[in-house]
Design a protein around this motif. Structure first.
Motif, short mmCIF file in Angstrom:
data_model
loop_
_atom_site.label_atom_id
_atom_site.label_comp_id
_atom_site.label_asym_id
_atom_site.label_seq_id
_atom_site.Cartn_x
_atom_site.Cartn_y
_atom_site.Cartn_z
N LEU A 16 50.78 -26.28 -21.22
CA LEU A 16 52.00 -25.49 -21.24
C LEU A 16 52.19 -24.73 -22.53
CD1 LEU A 16 54.51 -27.98 -19.59
CD2 LEU A 16 53.31 -26.08 -18.52
N SER A 17 51.46 -25.09 -23.56
CA SER A 17 51.63 -24.42 -24.85
C SER A 17 51.03 -23.03 -24.81
CB SER A 17 50.96 -25.23 -25.96
OG SER A 17 49.58 -25.35 -25.70
N ASP A 57 65.49 -32.58 -10.12
CA ASP A 57 64.09 -32.36 -10.47
C ASP A 57 63.16 -32.61 -9.29
OD1 ASP A 57 65.02 -31.81 -12.97
OD2 ASP A 57 64.60 -33.80 -13.79
N ALA A 58 63.42 -33.69 -8.56
CA ALA A 58 62.59 -33.98 -7.39
C ALA A 58 62.78 -32.93 -6.30
CB ALA A 58 62.92 -35.37 -6.84
N GLN A 98 59.70 -27.35 -13.46
CA GLN A 98 59.60 -28.79 -13.46
C GLN A 98 58.59 -29.30 -14.48
OE1 GLN A 98 61.58 -30.78 -12.15
NE2 GLN A 98 60.50 -32.68 -12.66
N LEU A 99 57.49 -28.58 -14.63
CA LEU A 99 56.48 -28.98 -15.62
C LEU A 99 57.03 -28.86 -17.04
CD1 LEU A 99 53.25 -27.41 -14.11
CD2 LEU A 99 53.83 -29.82 -14.24
N GLU A 100 57.80 -27.83 -17.31
CA GLU A 100 58.39 -27.67 -18.64
C GLU A 100 59.40 -28.78 -18.92
OE1 GLU A 100 60.04 -23.79 -18.77
OE2 GLU A 100 58.12 -22.79 -19.19
N ILE A 101 60.18 -29.16 -17.91
CA ILE A 101 61.14 -30.24 -18.10
C ILE A 101 60.42 -31.56 -18.33
CG2 ILE A 101 62.97 -31.56 -16.98
CD1 ILE A 101 63.82 -28.99 -15.58
N GLN A 102 59.34 -31.80 -17.58
CA GLN A 102 58.57 -33.02 -17.78
C GLN A 102 57.88 -33.05 -19.13
OE1 GLN A 102 55.85 -33.33 -14.50
NE2 GLN A 102 57.43 -33.85 -13.00
N GLU A 104 68.36 -26.81 -19.86
CA GLU A 104 69.14 -25.57 -19.87
C GLU A 104 68.28 -24.38 -20.28
OE1 GLU A 104 73.10 -23.73 -22.11
OE2 GLU A 104 72.59 -25.86 -22.29
N ALA A 105 67.49 -24.56 -21.35
CA ALA A 105 66.62 -23.47 -21.80
C ALA A 105 65.56 -23.15 -20.77
CB ALA A 105 65.97 -23.84 -23.13
#
Length: 329
Positions: A65-66, A204-205, A229-233, A239-240
């Protein structure tokens, strides 16, 4: 006396060379068209979804993700790439909407635009030089020589303009097409999220489930939901991540959706009720947009009808007067 057999042999050889040249040119054109069609025909969004799904299913391997920060242009590239970081960031953001997320995507974009702008003048000057050197077939050389230098310069100028502004227009049209497809499928995706939340899934699910289920109907929304979802995980603030997803989508409905979710989580209100209320408002908004488009039709039709009917009315009205005037004088 002239040897007619030698003249016929020379003419046949010349015709054979011309035929071979045309066949090779046609083959090269077909090859280029095939390569371009193969590249443009790929569904980049579906490929990204498949890669993300594969990365999620490989032994809990986390996808990358980076993103590497783009470097400032150096050397001769300063005259080609904008030096303003905000302008480069805007171009990179627009290209990122289409899935081009390489660190040097802005540099590649401007290099392609420079190449397309220079290819037509190069071909024009090369054809003129080859025709004067006698290296082109006779028919093609006569065509180039008969065109004229001024006309060839005009062709080079038009090709340069098309090559320079064409990529920008292509980028704008692709973004508009992507936004239209997202706008058309977003209400259905929101209904699926609402049903999933009402069925007992968390937010999320629900986003993950809807992202997998809608991948065929709307791969753009599926990609955005899965990336969210991947960014949150990965530990990013929800929020961002939501507002970044809305910016990538580029539609007002996504921004309102992100705002509704954030406010519901901040104030502790029912997420199901918030989604249901926003879904009803979105349906009303879609109905109002349809009514607006229907109300614009009479104005658009009146303009077209006036352009088509006025010449006929003028012809019917003025023809007897013209006939009488010509008959008298």
């Amino acid at each position: 006396m002239f040897d007619l057999s030698k003249i016929g042999t020379a003419q046949s050889l010349a015709s054979t060379e011309n035929l071979l040249f045309y066949c090779m040119t046609f083959a090269v054109i077909l090859l280029l068209m095939g390569v371009v069609g193969l590249y443009l025909g790929r569904d980049r969004t579906a490929e990204r979804i498949r890669s993300m799904s594969a990365s999620m299913s490989r032994d809990n391997a986390a996808p990358r993700l980076s993103k590497t920060d783009a470097t400032d242009p150096k050397g001769w590239k300063k005259g080609l790439i904008p030096e303003d970081p905000s302008e480069r960031a805007q171009i990179r953001f627009q290209l990122g909407k289409l899935g081009f997320e390489r660190p040097d995507v802005v540099e590649v974009f401007f290099m392609i635009r420079l190449f397309l702008a220079m290819i037509t003048p190069f071909l024009v000057f090369a054809s003129i030089a080859l025709s004067r050197a006698g290296l082109l077939p006779e028919v093609l050389a006569d065509t180039i020589n008969g065109t004229g230098t001024l006309r060839m310069m005009q062709i080079a100028a038009v090709g340069t303009a098309i090559g320079f502004y064409g990529p920008g227009f292509w980028l704008y049209s692709k973004i508009k097409k992507r936004q239209s497809s997202i706008r058309a499928a977003f209400p259905n995706a929101l209904d699926l999220v609402q049903i999933s939340v009402e069925a007992g899934l968390g937010f999320d699910a629900a986003i993950t489930r809807v992202g997998h289920e809608i991948s065929r109907a709307s791969p753009e929304i599926a990609y955005e939901f899965l990336l969210l979802q991947l960014e949150i995980q990965a530990g990013r603030d929800r929020e961002a991540a939501l507002f970044d997803m809305a910016d990538r989508m580029g539609i007002d409905e996504a921004k309102s959706f992100a705002l509704v979710i954030v406010q519901s989580m901040q104030f502790g209100t029912s997420l199901t009720l918030a989604l249901k209320t926003y879904a009803a408002e979105m349906r009303e908004m879609r109905e109002m947009n349809a009514q607006e488009m229907a109300n614009k039709l009479p104005v658009k039709m009146s303009g077209v009808m006036s352009m088509l009917m006025l010449p006929a009315l003028f012809l019917i009205t003025l023809t007897p007067i013209i006939i009488r005037y010509t008959a008298i004088y």
